[in-house]
Design a protein around this motif. Structure first.
Motif, short mmCIF file in Angstrom:
data_model
loop_
_atom_site.label_atom_id
_atom_site.label_comp_id
_atom_site.label_asym_id
_atom_site.label_seq_id
_atom_site.Cartn_x
_atom_site.Cartn_y
_atom_site.Cartn_z
N ALA A 245 0.80 7.36 6.42
CA ALA A 245 -0.36 6.74 5.78
C ALA A 245 -1.52 6.57 6.76
O ALA A 245 -2.67 6.86 6.42
CB ALA A 245 0.03 5.39 5.18
N ARG A 322 4.64 -2.75 -1.24
CA ARG A 322 3.66 -3.71 -0.72
C ARG A 322 4.34 -4.92 -0.09
O ARG A 322 3.97 -5.36 1.00
CB ARG A 322 2.72 -4.16 -1.84
CG ARG A 322 1.71 -5.21 -1.40
CD ARG A 322 0.83 -5.68 -2.55
NE ARG A 322 -0.07 -6.73 -2.10
CZ ARG A 322 -1.25 -6.52 -1.56
NH1 ARG A 322 -1.66 -5.28 -1.39
NH2 ARG A 322 -2.01 -7.52 -1.18
N TRP A 341 -1.99 -0.30 1.78
CA TRP A 341 -1.78 1.13 2.00
C TRP A 341 -3.09 1.91 1.96
O TRP A 341 -3.28 2.86 2.73
CB TRP A 341 -0.81 1.69 0.96
CG TRP A 341 0.59 1.19 1.15
CD1 TRP A 341 1.24 0.25 0.40
CD2 TRP A 341 1.52 1.59 2.17
NE1 TRP A 341 2.50 0.03 0.89
CE2 TRP A 341 2.71 0.84 1.97
CE3 TRP A 341 1.47 2.49 3.22
CZ2 TRP A 341 3.83 0.98 2.79
CZ3 TRP A 341 2.58 2.64 4.04
CH2 TRP A 341 3.75 1.89 3.82
#
Length: 488
Positions: A245, A322, A341
């Motif tokens: 990410a 999350r 994210w």
């Protein structure tokens, strides 16, 4: 033809349509409708007048419209001779409940839409039925009701997310972006109802639905901060997720859930990413991402433990990634950023745009340059530091200052913190003080003890003057306010 105007009826502002049918002047007073609905009334009344005068049947659109009217409104048209007694459309007039229609629409779209879209539509449907009540006839919802729904979203409908010290949920206001997205999906429902012939006009038409980037929730995650957080990842799986990410700028979870080991070309230092979000665009279903060294290391660690063809088995569109990331950030002692994210992906996209041409960075990240400017690329403090270092010097040696005398220039221009007065102003003040203490600063030698005109401006005996006065005279000399002096 008919005319439309505002009137007052029993203290209420209403619309009145005046018209002539079969050479007879008549009018209809309407209450409880807005400007847009009044125009719809005017259009259909003019058509009904034409039908009565020419003895022809109303159009299908007008027939459907009369089917949406209440009994009271239909009686007004009947009294003026615009419709026949008991006139109702030939179509099915059974009231359509809002909840039933929304449920049927969402279920019909479920096979063709993605899971996140399905969840979004379901959430908006729940909000609509909460505000309008489930049994509300969809035909009765007007533009004024749609505007009241938007106000309700903004000020009354809250999402219960945080918990206070007593354990009670705190109400958090919906963001403008969330409200616009909700209105857009509601408009989608009623647009379909128009196409189905249930209503004549979408009540949400004209409302703002374009979702813009919320700059307040943008954050750039420094690599140093990310490194601290990465150290507290519970296992290699989470380390790989976070590195993809932040450094690879992948969307999580949509682009990591379908990543397979066969998508990784270890020798070529590249891997293929499948993007469900952009696959409906031609040629945008997949993209190639460089296998950066840090990403390669984490994927190799994970490859040793691999038991599935997928790199991250078990992750799908419903996976809650999350909560765990929140715990990791908390353990690292780092302040949590707003969009966990997405902020990581945006930070990676920003780094890529710094090191390569913008079109290349956008291609690696899987978005356009315009989208990147709006939602991803950010300007940070390090960009300003780089600008300071990279800006060419244009002053040259004539009047310019190099690094060696920059400190001296600062000392001349900016005095110490104890003296906020500009240097030139301070020098003038010192000169006046010397003049007040020693007469005319040497211009009248006979009145100035310690001065000798024959040898210029010079101290005869330094011991005659206080230390601070000698310092002031020295500053005058260096500043050029007095001529050459010799200190005896």
């Amino acid at each position: 033809m008919a005319s439309l105007g505002r009137v007052t009826d029993n203290g209420r502002n209403c619309w009145r349509i005046r018209f002539t049918v079969q050479k007879s002047r008549k009018s209809i007073t309407l209450s409880g409708i807005d400007d847009a609905d009044s125009q719809i009334w005017l259009k259909h009344v003019e058509h009904l007048i034409e039908c009565v005068n020419n003895n022809k049947a109303p159009s299908k659109a007008t027939t459907k419209w009369t089917g949406t009217l209440s009994a009271e409104q239909l009686d007004k048209l009947f009294e003026k001779g615009l419709v026949s007694e008991g006139s109702r459309p030939a179509v099915d007039t059974k009231p359509t409940g809002l909840n039933d229609y929304l449920t049927g629409y969402i279920q019909s779209r479920k096979p063709e839409i993605k899971i996140r879209t399905y969840i979004g539509l379901t959430t908006v449907a729940e909000r609509l039925t909460e505000f309008f009540t489930p049994g509300r006839n969809i035909c009765d919802i007007q533009a004024t009701d749609a505007r009241r729904f938007r106000v309700w979203l903004e000020f009354e409908n809250k999402r219960n997310k945080p918990i206070d010290e007593a354990g009670n949920p705190l109400k958090v206001k919906l963001s403008e972006g969330t409200i616009r997205r909700c209105i857009g999906r509601a408009s989608q429902f009623f647009k379909q109802a128009v196409e189905d012939g249930l209503i004549d006009r979408n009540p949400f038409t004209g409302q703002t639905t374009t979702v813009k980037c919320n700059k307040d929730r943008q954050r750039y995650i420094e690599l140093e901060t990310f490194s601290k957080v990465l150290e507290h990842a519970p296992n290699s799986r989470w380390r790989a997720l976070m590195v993809l990410a932040r450094l690879g700028a992948l969307r999580v979870p949509s682009e990591v859930k379908g990543l397979r080991w066969t998508d990784i070309a270890w020798e070529a230092k590249r891997f293929t990413v499948h993007s469900p979000k952009t696959e409906h665009h031609e040629g945008k279903g997949t993209r190639i991402v460089p296998l950066f060294p840090d990403i390669e290391v984490e994927l190799l660690k994970l490859f040793v433990e691999a038991k599935s063809e997928f790199v991250f088995p078990g992750i799908d569109g419903n996976s809650n990634l999350r909560t765990t990331l929140e715990k990791i950030i908390k353990r690292a002692g780092v302040q949590q950023w707003p969009k966990l994210w997405q902020n990581l992906r945006a930070s990676g996209a920003t780094d890529l745009a710094r090191t390569m041409p913008s079109h290349v960075a956008a291609e690696i990240c899987g978005h356009t340059e315009q989208v990147a400017k709006e939602h991803y690329w950010q300007v940070t403090d390090s960009d300003f530091d780089l600008a300071l270092k990279s800006m060419p010097r244009v002053c040259g040696h004539n009047g310019g200052h190099n690094e060696g005398n920059l400190g001296q220039l600062k000392a001349e221009v900016m005095p110490g913190e104890e003296s906020p007065i500009p240097q030139k102003t301070q020098r003038k003040a010192d000169k006046r003080q010397v003049a007040a203490t020693t007469g005319n600063c040497g211009q009248d030698g006979e009145n100035t003890p310690g001065w000798d005109r024959t040898s210029g401006l010079s101290f005869r005996k330094a011991s005659l003057y206080p230390t601070e006065l000698r310092g002031q005279f020295d500053r005058f000399y260096h500043a050029g306010y007095v001529g050459q002096t010799t200190l005896r």
